[in-house]
Design an enzyme around this catalytic site. Sequence first.
Site, mmCIF file in Angstrom:
data_model
loop_
_atom_site.group_PDB
_atom_site.id
_atom_site.type_symbol
_atom_site.label_atom_id
_atom_site.label_comp_id
_atom_site.label_asym_id
_atom_site.label_seq_id
_atom_site.Cartn_x
_atom_site.Cartn_y
_atom_site.Cartn_z
ATOM 1 N N ARG A 120 0.860 -1.197 0.000
ATOM 2 C CA ARG A 120 0.000 0.000 0.000
ATOM 3 C C ARG A 120 0.891 1.241 0.000
ATOM 4 O O ARG A 120 0.935 2.005 0.959
ATOM 5 C CB ARG A 120 -0.908 0.008 1.202
ATOM 6 C CG ARG A 120 -1.927 -1.092 1.405
ATOM 7 C CD ARG A 120 -2.609 -1.709 0.288
ATOM 8 N NE ARG A 120 -3.950 -1.297 -0.068
ATOM 9 C CZ ARG A 120 -5.056 -1.521 0.618
ATOM 10 N NH1 ARG A 120 -5.012 -2.111 1.769
ATOM 11 N NH2 ARG A 120 -6.228 -1.145 0.146
ATOM 12 N N GLN A 125 -0.158 2.431 -6.150
ATOM 13 C CA GLN A 125 -1.608 2.658 -6.094
ATOM 14 C C GLN A 125 -2.330 2.169 -7.340
ATOM 15 O O GLN A 125 -3.427 1.619 -7.251
ATOM 16 C CB GLN A 125 -1.898 4.140 -5.884
ATOM 17 C CG GLN A 125 -2.128 4.459 -4.424
ATOM 18 C CD GLN A 125 -2.316 5.936 -4.157
ATOM 19 O OE1 GLN A 125 -2.324 6.752 -5.068
ATOM 20 N NE2 GLN A 125 -2.448 6.285 -2.899
ATOM 21 N N ASP A 128 -3.166 -1.606 -7.201
ATOM 22 C CA ASP A 128 -3.734 -2.082 -5.944
ATOM 23 C C ASP A 128 -5.133 -2.691 -6.133
ATOM 24 O O ASP A 128 -6.136 -1.976 -6.146
ATOM 25 C CB ASP A 128 -3.763 -0.890 -4.981
ATOM 26 C CG ASP A 128 -4.196 -1.259 -3.585
ATOM 27 O OD1 ASP A 128 -4.666 -2.390 -3.391
ATOM 28 O OD2 ASP A 128 -4.066 -0.412 -2.688
ATOM 29 N N SER A 131 -7.787 -2.123 -3.299
ATOM 30 C CA SER A 131 -8.480 -0.829 -3.359
ATOM 31 C C SER A 131 -9.531 -0.815 -4.460
ATOM 32 O O SER A 131 -10.658 -0.373 -4.235
ATOM 33 C CB SER A 131 -7.483 0.301 -3.618
ATOM 34 O OG SER A 131 -6.743 0.546 -2.467
ATOM 35 N N TYR A 226 -3.071 0.552 8.396
ATOM 36 C CA TYR A 226 -4.086 -0.426 8.800
ATOM 37 C C TYR A 226 -4.458 -0.250 10.270
ATOM 38 O O TYR A 226 -3.697 0.310 11.057
ATOM 39 C CB TYR A 226 -3.571 -1.850 8.592
ATOM 40 C CG TYR A 226 -3.537 -2.254 7.136
ATOM 41 C CD1 TYR A 226 -4.717 -2.533 6.445
ATOM 42 C CD2 TYR A 226 -2.340 -2.358 6.444
ATOM 43 C CE1 TYR A 226 -4.685 -2.906 5.117
ATOM 44 C CE2 TYR A 226 -2.303 -2.729 5.112
ATOM 45 C CZ TYR A 226 -3.472 -3.004 4.457
ATOM 46 O OH TYR A 226 -3.455 -3.363 3.135
HETATM 47 P P1 NAD Z 1 -9.275 -2.593 5.573
HETATM 48 O O1 NAD Z 1 -10.111 -3.225 4.538
HETATM 49 O O2 NAD Z 1 -8.114 -3.334 6.112
HETATM 50 O O3 NAD Z 1 -10.213 -2.196 6.821
HETATM 51 C C1 NAD Z 1 -11.343 -1.371 6.631
HETATM 52 C C2 NAD Z 1 -11.411 -0.298 7.678
HETATM 53 O O4 NAD Z 1 -11.870 -0.844 8.908
HETATM 54 C C3 NAD Z 1 -10.090 0.396 8.011
HETATM 55 O O5 NAD Z 1 -10.237 1.789 7.770
HETATM 56 C C4 NAD Z 1 -9.869 0.081 9.485
HETATM 57 O O6 NAD Z 1 -9.221 1.134 10.176
HETATM 58 C C5 NAD Z 1 -11.284 -0.109 9.965
HETATM 59 N N1 NAD Z 1 -11.422 -0.842 11.236
HETATM 60 C C6 NAD Z 1 -10.741 -1.910 11.700
HETATM 61 N N2 NAD Z 1 -11.191 -2.283 12.916
HETATM 62 C C7 NAD Z 1 -12.217 -1.447 13.238
HETATM 63 C C8 NAD Z 1 -13.096 -1.333 14.337
HETATM 64 N N3 NAD Z 1 -12.999 -2.142 15.385
HETATM 65 N N4 NAD Z 1 -14.021 -0.365 14.327
HETATM 66 C C9 NAD Z 1 -14.110 0.478 13.258
HETATM 67 N N5 NAD Z 1 -13.309 0.427 12.183
HETATM 68 C C10 NAD Z 1 -12.371 -0.518 12.160
HETATM 69 O O7 NAD Z 1 -8.806 -1.145 5.087
HETATM 70 P P2 NAD Z 1 -8.405 -0.667 3.634
HETATM 71 O O8 NAD Z 1 -9.554 -0.084 2.956
HETATM 72 O O9 NAD Z 1 -7.670 -1.772 2.945
HETATM 73 O O10 NAD Z 1 -7.407 0.525 3.963
HETATM 74 C C11 NAD Z 1 -6.354 0.316 4.893
HETATM 75 C C12 NAD Z 1 -5.367 1.470 4.843
HETATM 76 O O11 NAD Z 1 -4.594 1.439 3.677
HETATM 77 C C13 NAD Z 1 -5.987 2.855 4.880
HETATM 78 O O12 NAD Z 1 -5.162 3.680 5.690
HETATM 79 C C14 NAD Z 1 -5.908 3.328 3.481
HETATM 80 O O13 NAD Z 1 -5.900 4.739 3.365
HETATM 81 C C15 NAD Z 1 -4.592 2.725 3.096
HETATM 82 N N6 NAD Z 1 -4.453 2.570 1.658
HETATM 83 C C16 NAD Z 1 -3.288 3.010 1.063
HETATM 84 C C17 NAD Z 1 -3.139 2.834 -0.292
HETATM 85 C C18 NAD Z 1 -1.891 3.287 -0.986
HETATM 86 O O14 NAD Z 1 -1.229 4.186 -0.526
HETATM 87 N N7 NAD Z 1 -1.531 2.642 -2.083
HETATM 88 C C19 NAD Z 1 -4.125 2.234 -1.041
HETATM 89 C C20 NAD Z 1 -5.279 1.810 -0.395
HETATM 90 C C21 NAD Z 1 -5.425 1.960 0.965
#
Ligand code: NAD
Length: 370
Positions: A120, A125, A128, A131, A226
Amino acid sequence: MILGILKEPSPETRVSLHPEAVKALNAAGNKILIEKGAGEASFLSDEHFSEAGAELRSRAEVLKDAEMIFQINPLSSADHPQLGKGKILFGVYQPLVEKELMHTLAKTGVTLFSMDSIPRITRAQSMDVLSSMSTVSGYKAVLLAAAQLPRFFPMLMTAAGTIAPAKVLVIGAGVAGLQAIATAKRLGAVVEAFDTRPSVKEQVESLGGKFVEVPGAVEDKAAGGYAVEQSEEYKQKQSEMLEKSIVKSDVVITTALIPGKKAPVLITKPMLQKMKAGAVVVDLAAANGGNCEGAVNKETVIVEGVTIIGNSSLPATMPEDASKMYSKNVQNLLKLLLKEDQINLNFDDDIVKGTCITHDGNIVYEPLLK
Ligand code: NAD
Protein backbone atom coordinates in the site's frame (compact mmCIF):
# COMPACT_ATOMS: atom_id res chain seq x y z
CA MET A 1 6.34 -13.34 -23.67
CA ILE A 2 3.37 -15.66 -24.07
CA LEU A 3 0.53 -14.55 -21.76
CA GLY A 4 -2.41 -16.85 -20.98
CA ILE A 5 -5.83 -15.82 -19.65
CA LEU A 6 -7.86 -18.57 -17.99
CA LYS A 7 -11.63 -18.77 -17.49
CA GLU A 8 -12.48 -18.26 -13.82
CA PRO A 9 -14.19 -21.05 -11.86
CA SER A 10 -17.96 -20.58 -11.32
CA PRO A 11 -19.53 -18.56 -9.62
CA GLU A 12 -16.81 -15.99 -10.41
CA THR A 13 -17.94 -13.64 -13.17
CA ARG A 14 -14.86 -11.45 -13.64
CA VAL A 15 -12.01 -12.00 -16.08
CA SER A 16 -8.40 -11.14 -15.24
CA LEU A 17 -7.43 -9.22 -18.40
CA HIS A 18 -9.74 -6.95 -20.38
CA PRO A 19 -9.53 -6.66 -24.20
CA GLU A 20 -8.09 -3.13 -23.76
CA ALA A 21 -5.13 -4.62 -21.86
CA VAL A 22 -4.82 -7.45 -24.40
CA LYS A 23 -4.56 -4.90 -27.21
CA ALA A 24 -1.81 -2.93 -25.45
CA LEU A 25 0.17 -6.02 -24.40
CA ASN A 26 -0.12 -7.45 -27.89
CA ALA A 27 1.09 -4.19 -29.42
CA ALA A 28 4.13 -4.36 -27.10
CA GLY A 29 5.15 -7.64 -28.77
CA ASN A 30 3.57 -10.24 -26.48
CA LYS A 31 1.46 -13.16 -27.66
CA ILE A 32 -1.84 -13.54 -25.78
CA LEU A 33 -3.69 -16.85 -25.46
CA ILE A 34 -7.15 -17.00 -23.92
CA GLU A 35 -9.30 -19.91 -22.82
CA LYS A 36 -12.51 -19.98 -24.87
CA GLY A 37 -15.43 -18.32 -23.07
CA ALA A 38 -13.19 -16.69 -20.43
CA GLY A 39 -14.94 -13.31 -20.74
CA GLU A 40 -18.51 -14.52 -21.23
CA ALA A 41 -19.65 -13.94 -17.63
CA SER A 42 -18.39 -10.35 -17.78
CA PHE A 43 -20.15 -9.71 -21.10
CA LEU A 44 -16.92 -9.91 -23.14
CA SER A 45 -17.22 -12.37 -26.02
CA ASP A 46 -14.43 -14.43 -27.59
CA GLU A 47 -14.72 -12.03 -30.57
CA HIS A 48 -13.92 -9.04 -28.33
CA PHE A 49 -10.70 -10.78 -27.31
CA SER A 50 -9.73 -12.04 -30.76
CA GLU A 51 -10.31 -8.56 -32.24
CA ALA A 52 -7.93 -7.25 -29.55
CA GLY A 53 -5.29 -9.73 -30.75
CA ALA A 54 -5.75 -12.74 -28.45
CA GLU A 55 -5.73 -16.32 -29.76
CA LEU A 56 -8.48 -18.67 -28.53
CA ARG A 57 -7.31 -21.95 -27.01
CA SER A 58 -8.47 -24.76 -24.70
CA ARG A 59 -7.63 -24.49 -20.98
CA ALA A 60 -5.00 -27.23 -21.29
CA GLU A 61 -3.32 -25.41 -24.19
CA VAL A 62 -3.22 -22.08 -22.30
CA LEU A 63 -1.73 -23.78 -19.23
CA LYS A 64 0.86 -25.63 -21.34
CA ASP A 65 1.97 -22.83 -23.65
CA ALA A 66 1.69 -19.61 -21.61
CA GLU A 67 4.73 -18.31 -19.74
CA MET A 68 2.57 -15.92 -17.70
CA ILE A 69 -0.79 -17.27 -16.49
CA PHE A 70 -3.65 -15.05 -15.31
CA GLN A 71 -6.64 -16.16 -13.23
CA ILE A 72 -8.09 -14.04 -10.38
CA ASN A 73 -9.11 -17.03 -8.23
CA PRO A 74 -6.48 -19.60 -7.18
CA LEU A 75 -5.89 -22.40 -9.69
CA SER A 76 -7.39 -25.74 -8.67
CA SER A 77 -5.02 -28.57 -7.78
CA ALA A 78 -5.96 -30.20 -11.11
CA ASP A 79 -4.03 -27.38 -12.84
CA HIS A 80 -0.91 -27.66 -10.64
CA PRO A 81 0.88 -30.37 -12.71
CA GLN A 82 1.00 -27.85 -15.58
CA LEU A 83 2.93 -25.35 -13.47
CA GLY A 84 6.69 -25.34 -13.12
CA LYS A 85 9.90 -23.35 -13.26
CA GLY A 86 9.71 -20.67 -15.92
CA LYS A 87 5.96 -20.13 -15.45
CA ILE A 88 4.70 -16.98 -13.72
CA LEU A 89 1.25 -17.04 -12.14
CA PHE A 90 -0.90 -14.01 -11.21
CA GLY A 91 -4.00 -14.10 -8.99
CA VAL A 92 -5.45 -13.34 -5.57
CA TYR A 93 -4.06 -16.00 -3.21
CA GLN A 94 -4.26 -14.55 0.36
CA PRO A 95 -0.77 -15.95 1.17
CA LEU A 96 -1.00 -15.28 4.91
CA VAL A 97 -4.23 -17.28 5.14
CA GLU A 98 -3.48 -20.02 2.58
CA LYS A 99 -0.03 -20.92 3.90
CA GLU A 100 -0.20 -24.61 2.96
CA LEU A 101 -1.16 -23.78 -0.62
CA MET A 102 1.86 -21.43 -0.83
CA HIS A 103 4.18 -24.33 0.07
CA THR A 104 2.46 -26.57 -2.49
CA LEU A 105 2.85 -23.95 -5.21
CA ALA A 106 6.48 -23.26 -4.25
CA LYS A 107 7.23 -26.98 -4.78
CA THR A 108 5.95 -26.78 -8.38
CA GLY A 109 8.69 -24.19 -9.11
CA VAL A 110 6.17 -21.58 -10.32
CA THR A 111 6.77 -17.86 -9.65
CA LEU A 112 3.59 -16.59 -7.97
CA PHE A 113 2.52 -12.95 -7.79
CA SER A 114 -0.40 -12.52 -5.39
CA MET A 115 -2.17 -9.32 -6.41
CA ASP A 116 -3.65 -8.79 -2.92
CA SER A 117 -0.11 -8.39 -1.57
CA ILE A 118 0.72 -5.31 -3.63
CA PRO A 119 2.27 -2.93 -1.04
CA ARG A 120 0.00 0.00 0.00
CA ILE A 121 2.54 2.59 -1.17
CA THR A 122 1.93 5.59 -3.41
CA ARG A 123 3.94 4.15 -6.33
CA ALA A 124 1.82 0.99 -6.31
CA GLN A 125 -1.61 2.66 -6.09
CA SER A 126 -2.36 1.96 -9.76
CA MET A 127 -1.73 -1.78 -9.16
CA ASP A 128 -3.73 -2.08 -5.94
CA VAL A 129 -6.51 -4.64 -6.51
CA LEU A 130 -7.65 -4.50 -2.86
CA SER A 131 -8.48 -0.83 -3.36
CA SER A 132 -10.14 -1.18 -6.74
CA MET A 133 -12.28 -4.14 -5.64
CA SER A 134 -13.14 -2.37 -2.34
CA THR A 135 -14.36 0.58 -4.40
CA VAL A 136 -16.80 -1.73 -6.18
CA SER A 137 -17.89 -3.34 -2.87
CA GLY A 138 -18.49 -0.05 -1.06
CA TYR A 139 -20.62 1.27 -3.91
CA LYS A 140 -22.63 -1.92 -4.41
CA ALA A 141 -23.22 -2.39 -0.67
CA VAL A 142 -25.16 0.88 -0.56
CA LEU A 143 -27.21 -0.01 -3.63
CA LEU A 144 -28.12 -3.40 -2.11
CA ALA A 145 -29.15 -1.70 1.13
CA ALA A 146 -31.23 0.91 -0.74
CA ALA A 147 -33.00 -1.81 -2.72
CA GLN A 148 -33.80 -3.73 0.48
CA LEU A 149 -34.83 -0.77 2.67
CA PRO A 150 -38.59 -0.21 2.91
CA ARG A 151 -37.93 3.56 2.94
CA PHE A 152 -36.43 6.24 0.66
CA PHE A 153 -32.79 7.34 0.96
CA PRO A 154 -33.32 11.04 0.03
CA MET A 155 -35.51 13.59 1.73
CA LEU A 156 -38.58 14.19 -0.43
CA MET A 157 -41.08 17.03 -0.22
CA THR A 158 -44.06 15.92 -2.24
CA ALA A 159 -47.78 16.61 -2.47
CA ALA A 160 -48.17 13.32 -0.64
CA GLY A 161 -46.16 14.58 2.29
CA THR A 162 -42.58 15.00 3.40
CA ILE A 163 -40.25 12.02 3.65
CA ALA A 164 -37.30 12.24 6.04
CA PRO A 165 -33.92 11.14 4.65
CA ALA A 166 -32.55 7.72 5.60
CA LYS A 167 -29.81 7.58 8.24
CA VAL A 168 -26.80 5.53 7.15
CA LEU A 169 -23.93 4.50 9.40
CA VAL A 170 -20.69 3.26 7.85
CA ILE A 171 -18.36 1.36 10.20
CA GLY A 172 -14.78 1.20 8.92
CA ALA A 173 -13.78 4.13 6.73
CA GLY A 174 -11.11 2.45 4.58
CA VAL A 175 -11.44 2.29 0.80
CA ALA A 176 -14.80 0.43 0.79
CA GLY A 177 -16.20 2.55 3.63
CA LEU A 178 -15.29 5.85 1.98
CA GLN A 179 -16.93 4.73 -1.27
CA ALA A 180 -20.02 3.68 0.70
CA ILE A 181 -20.18 7.12 2.35
CA ALA A 182 -19.89 8.87 -1.03
CA THR A 183 -22.56 6.63 -2.60
CA ALA A 184 -25.01 7.01 0.29
CA LYS A 185 -24.53 10.81 0.20
CA ARG A 186 -25.20 10.85 -3.56
CA LEU A 187 -28.47 9.02 -2.89
CA GLY A 188 -29.41 11.71 -0.37
CA ALA A 189 -28.95 9.91 2.95
CA VAL A 190 -27.66 11.50 6.14
CA VAL A 191 -24.38 9.68 6.77
CA GLU A 192 -22.33 8.99 9.88
CA ALA A 193 -19.10 7.00 9.93
CA PHE A 194 -16.81 5.48 12.50
CA ASP A 195 -13.28 4.09 12.39
CA THR A 196 -10.71 3.27 15.04
CA ARG A 197 -8.21 5.35 13.05
CA PRO A 198 -8.97 8.96 14.05
CA SER A 199 -6.90 10.16 11.05
CA VAL A 200 -9.78 9.26 8.67
CA LYS A 201 -12.06 11.91 10.27
CA GLU A 202 -10.99 14.49 7.70
CA GLN A 203 -11.68 12.10 4.78
CA VAL A 204 -15.14 11.24 6.15
CA GLU A 205 -15.98 14.93 6.54
CA SER A 206 -14.69 15.80 3.07
CA LEU A 207 -17.32 13.39 1.68
CA GLY A 208 -20.10 15.02 3.70
CA GLY A 209 -20.23 12.40 6.45
CA LYS A 210 -20.24 13.05 10.20
CA PHE A 211 -17.44 11.29 12.07
CA VAL A 212 -18.48 9.48 15.25
CA GLU A 213 -15.68 10.15 17.71
CA VAL A 214 -14.65 7.61 20.33
CA PRO A 215 -11.65 9.10 22.13
CA GLY A 216 -8.69 6.96 23.14
CA ALA A 217 -8.11 4.85 19.99
CA VAL A 218 -4.59 3.56 19.36
CA GLU A 219 -3.32 4.25 15.86
CA ASP A 220 0.00 2.63 14.98
CA LYS A 221 1.84 4.49 12.20
CA ALA A 222 4.01 1.38 11.72
CA ALA A 223 0.93 -0.63 10.71
CA GLY A 224 1.03 0.99 7.24
CA GLY A 225 -2.33 2.73 7.59
CA TYR A 226 -4.09 -0.43 8.80
CA ALA A 227 -6.09 -0.73 12.02
CA VAL A 228 -4.56 -2.41 15.07
CA GLU A 229 -6.23 -4.32 17.91
CA GLN A 230 -7.65 -1.93 20.57
CA SER A 231 -7.68 -2.31 24.38
CA GLU A 232 -10.68 -3.99 26.08
CA GLU A 233 -11.47 -0.65 27.78
CA TYR A 234 -11.60 1.14 24.42
CA LYS A 235 -13.72 -1.63 22.87
CA GLN A 236 -16.27 -1.24 25.68
CA LYS A 237 -16.42 2.55 25.23
CA GLN A 238 -16.63 2.13 21.43
CA SER A 239 -19.49 -0.34 21.76
CA GLU A 240 -21.50 2.02 24.00
CA MET A 241 -21.01 5.02 21.71
CA LEU A 242 -21.56 3.08 18.50
CA GLU A 243 -24.79 1.59 19.84
CA LYS A 244 -26.35 5.08 19.94
CA SER A 245 -25.64 5.52 16.22
CA ILE A 246 -26.57 1.94 15.29
CA VAL A 247 -30.04 1.97 16.87
CA LYS A 248 -31.10 5.20 15.14
CA SER A 249 -29.79 4.11 11.70
CA ASP A 250 -31.91 2.77 8.85
CA VAL A 251 -28.85 1.23 7.21
CA VAL A 252 -25.49 0.14 8.60
CA ILE A 253 -22.65 -0.80 6.23
CA THR A 254 -19.79 -2.59 8.00
CA THR A 255 -16.31 -2.95 6.49
CA ALA A 256 -14.09 -3.24 9.60
CA LEU A 257 -11.07 -5.49 9.13
CA ILE A 258 -7.78 -5.97 10.94
CA PRO A 259 -5.14 -7.67 8.75
CA GLY A 260 -4.45 -11.30 9.72
CA LYS A 261 -7.22 -11.32 12.40
CA LYS A 262 -10.89 -12.32 12.57
CA ALA A 263 -13.13 -9.31 11.88
CA PRO A 264 -14.20 -7.49 15.09
CA VAL A 265 -17.86 -8.03 16.09
CA LEU A 266 -19.31 -4.53 16.38
CA ILE A 267 -23.06 -5.11 16.09
CA THR A 268 -24.39 -7.53 18.70
CA LYS A 269 -27.79 -9.28 18.89
CA PRO A 270 -29.00 -6.91 21.68
CA MET A 271 -28.16 -3.97 19.38
CA LEU A 272 -30.09 -5.61 16.51
CA GLN A 273 -33.09 -5.93 18.85
CA LYS A 274 -33.03 -2.16 19.42
CA MET A 275 -32.76 -1.27 15.71
CA LYS A 276 -35.76 -0.07 13.70
CA ALA A 277 -37.92 -2.78 12.12
CA GLY A 278 -36.99 -3.06 8.44
CA ALA A 279 -33.47 -1.72 9.00
CA VAL A 280 -30.70 -3.19 6.83
CA VAL A 281 -27.13 -4.19 7.66
CA VAL A 282 -24.68 -4.98 4.85
CA ASP A 283 -21.69 -6.84 6.29
CA LEU A 284 -18.74 -6.67 3.90
CA ALA A 285 -16.56 -8.45 6.47
CA ALA A 286 -18.79 -11.56 6.36
CA ALA A 287 -16.07 -13.78 4.84
CA ASN A 288 -13.74 -12.89 7.74
CA GLY A 289 -16.27 -13.84 10.41
CA GLY A 290 -18.46 -10.74 10.08
CA ASN A 291 -18.83 -7.43 11.98
CA CYS A 292 -22.48 -8.21 12.75
CA GLU A 293 -23.63 -11.06 14.95
CA GLY A 294 -25.79 -13.45 12.91
CA ALA A 295 -24.33 -12.45 9.52
CA VAL A 296 -23.83 -15.38 7.15
CA ASN A 297 -21.43 -14.97 4.25
CA LYS A 298 -23.15 -15.04 0.84
CA GLU A 299 -26.58 -15.11 2.47
CA THR A 300 -29.29 -12.62 3.38
CA VAL A 301 -30.85 -13.40 6.76
CA ILE A 302 -33.35 -11.65 8.99
CA VAL A 303 -32.36 -11.39 12.65
CA GLU A 304 -34.56 -9.53 15.16
CA GLY A 305 -36.45 -7.89 12.26
CA VAL A 306 -33.23 -6.55 10.68
CA THR A 307 -32.16 -7.74 7.23
CA ILE A 308 -28.48 -8.69 7.26
CA ILE A 309 -26.84 -9.02 3.85
CA GLY A 310 -23.56 -10.88 4.35
CA ASN A 311 -21.43 -10.60 1.27
CA SER A 312 -17.71 -10.14 0.80
CA SER A 313 -17.76 -10.97 -2.94
CA LEU A 314 -19.57 -7.95 -4.35
CA PRO A 315 -17.02 -7.21 -7.11
CA ALA A 316 -18.34 -10.31 -8.93
CA THR A 317 -21.79 -8.67 -9.05
CA MET A 318 -20.42 -5.89 -11.27
CA PRO A 319 -18.12 -7.97 -13.50
CA GLU A 320 -17.75 -5.52 -16.35
CA ASP A 321 -16.19 -2.62 -14.45
CA ALA A 322 -14.64 -4.86 -11.78
CA SER A 323 -12.80 -6.78 -14.57
CA LYS A 324 -11.73 -3.53 -16.21
CA MET A 325 -10.29 -2.23 -12.92
CA TYR A 326 -8.59 -5.52 -11.96
CA SER A 327 -7.13 -5.76 -15.47
CA LYS A 328 -5.77 -2.20 -15.31
CA ASN A 329 -4.09 -3.04 -11.97
CA VAL A 330 -2.44 -6.13 -13.53
CA GLN A 331 -1.43 -4.19 -16.63
CA ASN A 332 0.28 -1.57 -14.45
CA LEU A 333 2.18 -4.29 -12.56
CA LEU A 334 3.25 -5.77 -15.90
CA LYS A 335 4.70 -2.38 -16.91
CA LEU A 336 7.12 -2.89 -14.03
CA LEU A 337 7.83 -6.57 -14.75
CA LEU A 338 8.15 -6.49 -18.53
CA LYS A 339 10.79 -4.60 -20.45
CA GLU A 340 9.46 -4.68 -24.03
CA ASP A 341 8.38 -8.33 -24.17
CA GLN A 342 11.04 -9.70 -21.78
CA ILE A 343 10.58 -10.41 -18.07
CA ASN A 344 12.69 -8.38 -15.65
CA LEU A 345 12.33 -9.52 -12.02
CA ASN A 346 14.13 -7.03 -9.79
CA PHE A 347 13.81 -8.32 -6.23
CA ASP A 348 15.33 -5.06 -4.91
CA ASP A 349 12.11 -3.34 -5.96
CA ASP A 350 9.63 -3.09 -3.04
CA ILE A 351 6.69 -3.91 -5.30
CA VAL A 352 8.29 -7.07 -6.74
CA LYS A 353 9.56 -8.12 -3.29
CA GLY A 354 6.20 -7.43 -1.65
CA THR A 355 4.04 -9.19 -4.22
CA CYS A 356 6.11 -12.21 -5.28
CA ILE A 357 5.29 -15.17 -3.00
CA THR A 358 7.11 -18.14 -4.54
CA HIS A 359 10.10 -18.27 -6.89
CA ASP A 360 12.58 -20.91 -7.99
CA GLY A 361 11.08 -23.59 -5.74
CA ASN A 362 11.08 -21.43 -2.61
CA ILE A 363 8.79 -19.15 -0.63
CA VAL A 364 10.31 -15.67 -1.03
CA TYR A 365 7.55 -13.58 0.62
CA GLU A 366 9.11 -12.15 3.81
CA PRO A 367 6.00 -12.28 6.07
CA LEU A 368 5.90 -16.07 5.46
CA LEU A 369 9.58 -16.52 6.28
CA LYS A 370 9.32 -15.17 9.86
P1 NAD B 1 -9.27 -2.59 5.57
O1 NAD B 1 -10.11 -3.23 4.54
O2 NAD B 1 -8.11 -3.33 6.11
O3 NAD B 1 -10.21 -2.20 6.82
C1 NAD B 1 -11.34 -1.37 6.63
C2 NAD B 1 -11.41 -0.30 7.68
O4 NAD B 1 -11.87 -0.84 8.91
C3 NAD B 1 -10.09 0.40 8.01
O5 NAD B 1 -10.24 1.79 7.77
C4 NAD B 1 -9.87 0.08 9.49
O6 NAD B 1 -9.22 1.13 10.18
C5 NAD B 1 -11.28 -0.11 9.96
N1 NAD B 1 -11.42 -0.84 11.24
C6 NAD B 1 -10.74 -1.91 11.70
N2 NAD B 1 -11.19 -2.28 12.92
C7 NAD B 1 -12.22 -1.45 13.24
C8 NAD B 1 -13.10 -1.33 14.34
N3 NAD B 1 -13.00 -2.14 15.39
N4 NAD B 1 -14.02 -0.37 14.33
C9 NAD B 1 -14.11 0.48 13.26
N5 NAD B 1 -13.31 0.43 12.18
C10 NAD B 1 -12.37 -0.52 12.16
O7 NAD B 1 -8.81 -1.14 5.09
P2 NAD B 1 -8.40 -0.67 3.63
O8 NAD B 1 -9.55 -0.08 2.96
O9 NAD B 1 -7.67 -1.77 2.95
O10 NAD B 1 -7.41 0.52 3.96
C11 NAD B 1 -6.35 0.32 4.89
C12 NAD B 1 -5.37 1.47 4.84
O11 NAD B 1 -4.59 1.44 3.68
C13 NAD B 1 -5.99 2.85 4.88
O12 NAD B 1 -5.16 3.68 5.69
C14 NAD B 1 -5.91 3.33 3.48
O13 NAD B 1 -5.90 4.74 3.37
C15 NAD B 1 -4.59 2.73 3.10
N6 NAD B 1 -4.45 2.57 1.66
C16 NAD B 1 -3.29 3.01 1.06
C17 NAD B 1 -3.14 2.83 -0.29
C18 NAD B 1 -1.89 3.29 -0.99
O14 NAD B 1 -1.23 4.19 -0.53
N7 NAD B 1 -1.53 2.64 -2.08
C19 NAD B 1 -4.13 2.23 -1.04
C20 NAD B 1 -5.28 1.81 -0.40
C21 NAD B 1 -5.42 1.96 0.96
